[in-house]
Design an enzyme around this catalytic site. Sequence first.
Site, PDB file in Angstrom:
ATOM      1  N   LYS A 116       0.807  -1.220   0.000  1.00 26.27           N
ATOM      2  CA  LYS A 116       0.000   0.000   0.000  1.00 26.27           C
ATOM      3  C   LYS A 116       0.844   1.276   0.000  1.00 26.27           C
ATOM      4  O   LYS A 116       0.443   2.291  -0.571  1.00 26.27           O
ATOM      5  CB  LYS A 116      -0.954  -0.026   1.192  1.00 26.27           C
ATOM      6  CG  LYS A 116      -2.018  -1.119   1.099  1.00 26.27           C
ATOM      7  CD  LYS A 116      -2.934  -1.104   2.307  1.00 26.27           C
ATOM      8  CE  LYS A 116      -4.042  -2.148   2.186  1.00 26.27           C
ATOM      9  NZ  LYS A 116      -3.514  -3.514   2.134  1.00 26.27           N
ATOM     10  N   GLY A 165      -9.318  -6.977   5.083  1.00 30.56           N
ATOM     11  CA  GLY A 165      -9.773  -6.299   6.288  1.00 30.56           C
ATOM     12  C   GLY A 165      -8.879  -6.497   7.500  1.00 30.56           C
ATOM     13  O   GLY A 165      -9.207  -6.031   8.589  1.00 30.56           O
ATOM     14  N   HIS A 208     -17.444   3.168  -1.079  1.00 26.23           N
ATOM     15  CA  HIS A 208     -16.294   2.363  -1.493  1.00 26.23           C
ATOM     16  C   HIS A 208     -16.556   1.926  -2.931  1.00 26.23           C
ATOM     17  O   HIS A 208     -17.385   1.054  -3.186  1.00 26.23           O
ATOM     18  CB  HIS A 208     -16.153   1.154  -0.570  1.00 26.23           C
ATOM     19  CG  HIS A 208     -14.949   0.308  -0.843  1.00 26.23           C
ATOM     20  ND1 HIS A 208     -14.199  -0.263   0.151  1.00 26.23           N
ATOM     21  CD2 HIS A 208     -14.361  -0.070  -1.996  1.00 26.23           C
ATOM     22  CE1 HIS A 208     -13.204  -0.962  -0.386  1.00 26.23           C
ATOM     23  NE2 HIS A 208     -13.296  -0.860  -1.691  1.00 26.23           N
ATOM     24  N   GLU A 275      -9.183   0.549  -6.103  1.00 20.64           N
ATOM     25  CA  GLU A 275     -10.229   0.883  -5.141  1.00 20.64           C
ATOM     26  C   GLU A 275     -10.136   2.351  -4.729  1.00 20.64           C
ATOM     27  O   GLU A 275      -9.041   2.865  -4.466  1.00 20.64           O
ATOM     28  CB  GLU A 275     -10.128  -0.030  -3.917  1.00 20.64           C
ATOM     29  CG  GLU A 275     -10.174  -1.506  -4.286  1.00 20.64           C
ATOM     30  CD  GLU A 275     -10.596  -2.400  -3.128  1.00 20.64           C
ATOM     31  OE1 GLU A 275     -10.710  -1.902  -1.994  1.00 20.64           O
ATOM     32  OE2 GLU A 275     -10.818  -3.604  -3.374  1.00 20.64           O
ATOM     33  N   ASN A 291      -5.878  -4.079  -5.609  1.00 23.39           N
ATOM     34  CA  ASN A 291      -5.815  -5.521  -5.395  1.00 23.39           C
ATOM     35  C   ASN A 291      -5.272  -6.151  -6.661  1.00 23.39           C
ATOM     36  O   ASN A 291      -5.892  -6.075  -7.726  1.00 23.39           O
ATOM     37  CB  ASN A 291      -7.193  -6.088  -5.069  1.00 23.39           C
ATOM     38  CG  ASN A 291      -7.699  -5.613  -3.717  1.00 23.39           C
ATOM     39  OD1 ASN A 291      -8.761  -5.013  -3.611  1.00 23.39           O
ATOM     40  ND2 ASN A 291      -6.947  -5.856  -2.667  1.00 23.39           N
ATOM     41  N   ARG A 293      -5.103  -9.000  -8.053  1.00 25.13           N
ATOM     42  CA  ARG A 293      -5.629 -10.366  -8.200  1.00 25.13           C
ATOM     43  C   ARG A 293      -7.089 -10.276  -8.622  1.00 25.13           C
ATOM     44  O   ARG A 293      -7.653  -9.186  -8.715  1.00 25.13           O
ATOM     45  CB  ARG A 293      -5.552 -11.091  -6.850  1.00 25.13           C
ATOM     46  CG  ARG A 293      -6.224 -10.283  -5.725  1.00 25.13           C
ATOM     47  CD  ARG A 293      -6.350 -11.034  -4.428  1.00 25.13           C
ATOM     48  NE  ARG A 293      -6.720 -10.186  -3.307  1.00 25.13           N
ATOM     49  CZ  ARG A 293      -7.945  -9.762  -3.036  1.00 25.13           C
ATOM     50  NH1 ARG A 293      -8.948 -10.091  -3.841  1.00 25.13           N
ATOM     51  NH2 ARG A 293      -8.194  -8.996  -1.984  1.00 25.13           N
TER      52      ARG A 293
END
Length: 455
Positions: A116, A165, A208, A275, A291, A293
């Site tokens: 990140k 998460g 989101h 995202e 992400n 994947r």
Amino acid sequence: MFNKILIANRGEIAVRIIRAARELGVGTIAIYSTADRDALHVHLADEAICVGPARSTESYLNMNNILSAAVATGAQAIHPGFGFLSENSKFARLCEEMNIKFIGPSAKVMDMMGDKINARAEMIKAGVPVTPGSEGEVHTTDEAVKIAEEIGYPIILKASAGGGGKGIRKVNTVEELVPAFEAAQAEAQAAFGNGAMFIERMIFPARHIEVQILGDSHGNVIHLGERDCSLQRNNQKVLEESPSVAIGHTLRNEITSAAVKAAQHVSYENAGTIEFLLDESSGKFYFMEMNTRVQVEHPVTEFVSGVDIVKEQIRVANGNELSVKQEDVTFSGHAIECRINAENPKFNFAPSPGKITNLFLPGGGVGLRVDSAMYSGYTIPPYYDSMIAKVIVHGENRFEALMKMQRALLEFDVEGVTTNVDFQLELISDPHVVAGDYDTSFLGNVFLPEYQKED
């Protein structure tokens, strides 16, 4: 095309990959732990090989055993699915060194975007909006306190190598920071073997919004629209839909264009998701993470776009160009996915493993699919994630999709274990959800308090 690929995963995603590969004429090899000897993916694959005991650290996360299985069976490629080793750059690099194709981005790009902190830096270079936050890894509470004072509360702590998460804490005041940081860091270390953290200003409540990306080795990058994943509990998604009712044509173009720009900046190959957090009050959106994947919720995008994302993954890994160009992608109708878990929502969503004594999955009609690895007589092991199925519906419009999902959940019947089917039915029937009036705060602050009052 590959002759055969090894699926380094389990459960419904392993079954999903096996089916896609079979339709492409590609042979499949399943791996399994001793606890999964009777799992559906083991029965469906052309070959199956045990890679270790029940604990995932000794089986589905055991790189040496998985790579040994690939060599022993002559697999030309490995599909990691989601979770486990899907975003592990070390594993991707080992595959490259052993001349086994990793069905995903390169280890270099995974390091760049899967981490990140690195991803944030790259997005700043690409001109994609990011939230105020730390500029590098944060390792101590003293550093965390100083950074939080600079960017202002509320903040969110995130594990640099995180996902699913884990390693995330929301912090509203300085008094909450130290215990929250220590807990998140310990969780990250246990889950990912990496306790590095970073800090961002919290955009909350928000929408989101994530954008599905596909790229190939020929320089082509496209998007397949957005998904709204705002219905979450403890930072884990519960229900997803596409398109989002929160954004109009102009904002949709801005967000999807930013996602394509982000993927092009890192020369992204294979499937990925960018995202964003959308502040509805200002209309501004901010990059959150990528992400690297396939996502759990990829079927909603497949329904509205008509593109089989898993097949595209395999084709791209084989060196093919994407089968569609951006101008060929059209979107129709509305799709919704509900995640079905073996858990008890009335008891703080406690896991509910056990033997399925009877099973009826909904069917009939156009625009309904159930992705699952369950069957009657199957015993759900206690060692892994509690998700046992995904119900995905597609309608000509959002109302039809909502009604179809309600119908499907009413038909869904599992005996022997407790599931969240009734919880999902209540959620999809809630007036706020029906109206599309929700954000990331809705489930925890509005729906769950009322739901938990009920018997």
